[in-house]
Design a protein around this motif. Structure first.
Motif, PDB file in Angstrom:
ATOM      1  N   ILE A 126      63.186  -9.009   5.044  1.00 47.09           N
ATOM      2  CA  ILE A 126      63.742  -9.143   3.951  1.00 47.09           C
ATOM      3  C   ILE A 126      65.099  -9.723   3.662  1.00 47.09           C
ATOM      4  N   GLU A 129      65.032 -13.228   3.499  1.00 47.58           N
ATOM      5  CA  GLU A 129      64.809 -13.874   2.547  1.00 47.58           C
ATOM      6  C   GLU A 129      65.839 -13.953   1.519  1.00 47.58           C
ATOM      7  N   GLU A 133      67.809 -16.639  -0.582  1.00 46.35           N
ATOM      8  CA  GLU A 133      68.004 -16.948  -1.890  1.00 46.35           C
ATOM      9  C   GLU A 133      69.534 -17.096  -2.118  1.00 46.35           C
ATOM     10  N   SER A 207      59.078  -9.955  -2.026  1.00 47.60           N
ATOM     11  CA  SER A 207      59.172 -10.809  -0.888  1.00 47.60           C
ATOM     12  C   SER A 207      58.572  -9.637   0.206  1.00 47.60           C
ATOM     13  N   ASP A 210      54.928 -10.163   0.041  1.00 47.72           N
ATOM     14  CA  ASP A 210      54.613 -11.366   1.045  1.00 47.72           C
ATOM     15  C   ASP A 210      54.521 -11.328   2.562  1.00 47.72           C
ATOM     16  N   THR A 211      55.338 -10.502   3.138  1.00 51.45           N
ATOM     17  CA  THR A 211      55.428 -10.514   4.436  1.00 51.45           C
ATOM     18  C   THR A 211      54.262  -9.981   5.032  1.00 51.45           C
TER      19      THR A 211
END
Length: 368
Positions: A126, A129, A133, A207, A210-211
């Motif tokens: 994360i 991610e 961003e 996120s 989604d992993t």
């Protein structure tokens, strides 16, 4: 005869009445404005009064956290209907986001949420991610972008003469050569909702989900956005001039394919085989007429799902509810300012067009 003037404001205060409601607009903050007035029935003084209302709208929405320079304003005839005379106002301006995102509650929320992840492997995934961003946001910070604001203005006619009193302003999107989308411009349009800590925490939560999703297709938003920006001003492959309609869905499909969505012949999502040939139904249609299109195809395959303006991302699709039109989100900052890139029947003059929350649209976000 076309009229072109250059108006330069240098530390002076020009007061212009806001049409029909007695408010005033100050133009002291505008360093230079180049005006091209090609209207057949408006003189330059009337044209200036119209564009000052549009500039006030821009300042209401973005004046706090953005810098604007080098205004180029084009005002032109847009037709007549009954007792109405319509003009289009296009404002191209260098727009720069000046609020450092590192100081935003949005990023603070992301960092706070990461500390609550106990599993080290998940936290590292994360963190990447979040870092990506933040990198996207920092690339937008202090970046000067030529951006376009488009308006349609309805003016009344009395005894054959144009009156600019009580003019009606609309946000405008050019869908086709002879077809536009309009949304009423509020008299006092509020600035965008700035993303806060809750939004940052939600980004981390989504996120994290989604992993655990293993997908056969991975969508690279940066590649899709790069394609959109690189090809925004290309001549449209489909246009009313060649009898093939509008290029909006074809362009978005090309962007999505550049982002990694694979060609699907059986699913009718494939490009034209050669110039002048039609593409697959799901490639070249939006989905508005319920006869296939890029939106039903992408959602049906599970590549994209319906979202909101606040949840939209770089590489999201904008779908207009009242017109057959789609575009790609190519700018999204933590102030929730959204810009999109599109094609239509005509060649586009700018890469970035600024979204207004008054537009009746849906957002579709990619699922990775």
């Amino acid at each position: 005869m076309k009229k072109k003037i250059k108006v330069v404001f240098m530390l002076m205060c020009l007061i212009v009445s806001l049409l029909g409601n007695g408010q005033t607009v100050k133009a002291s903050e505008y360093d230079s404005i180049e005006l091209k007035n090609s209207c057949t029935q408006l003189d330059n003084y009337q044209a200036e009064q119209l564009y000052m209302v549009a500039l006030k709208n821009i300042m209401q929405r973005f004046g706090t956290d953005y810098k604007f320079e080098n205004y180029k304003i084009n005002i032109r005839d847009a037709g007549e209907k009954d007792s109405l005379y319509m003009v289009d106002v296009d404002i191209d301006v260098d727009m720069t986001w000046t609020k450092n995102p590192i100081e935003s509650d949005y990023i603070k929320g992301m960092k706070k949420a990461i500390t609550n992840i106990r599993d080290n492997e998940e936290r590292q995934m994360i963190q990447k991610e979040v870092d990506d961003e933040i990198t996207d946001l920092m690339e937008m910070y202090n970046e000067k972008q030529l951006s376009e604001f488009s308006y349609r203005v309805e003016l009344g006619k009395t005894n054959g003469k144009i009156s600019i009193d009580n003019a009606k302003f609309y946000h405008r999107v050019d869908v086709d050569d002879d077809d536009v989308y309009t949304a009423k411009m509020p008299d006092n349009e509020e600035k965008n909702y700035e993303m806060g800590e809750n939004d940052g925490e939600k980004f981390v939560e989504e996120s994290l989900i989604d992993t655990f999703n293993i997908r056969s297709v991975s969508y690279n938003k940066n590649s899709a956005v790069k394609y959109a920006k690189d090809h925004a001003k290309d001549a449209p492959e489909f246009s009313s001039a060649n009898g093939m309609g509008s290029d909006c869905a074809n362009f978005v499909s090309k962007c999505l394919h550049a982002g990694g969505i694979p060609i699907d012949k059986d699913g009718k999502w494939y490009p034209s085989s050669q110039s002048g040939a039609y593409a697959g139904d799901n490639w070249m249609r939006t989905g508005y007429y319920n006869n296939g299109g890029v939106i039903p195809y992408m959602t049906g395959k599970g590549y994209f799902s319906k979202g909101t303006a606040s949840s939209s991302k770089l590489g999201s699709i904008i779908y207009w509810n009242d017109k057959s039109h789609v575009a790609l989100v190519t700018y999204k900052d933590s102030n929730n300012t959204i810009k999109y890139t599109q094609h239509s029947s005509s060649t586009q003059s700018t890469v970035y067009k600024v979204y207004s929350s008054s537009m009746n649209v849906k957002f579709y976000n990619w699922n990775n």
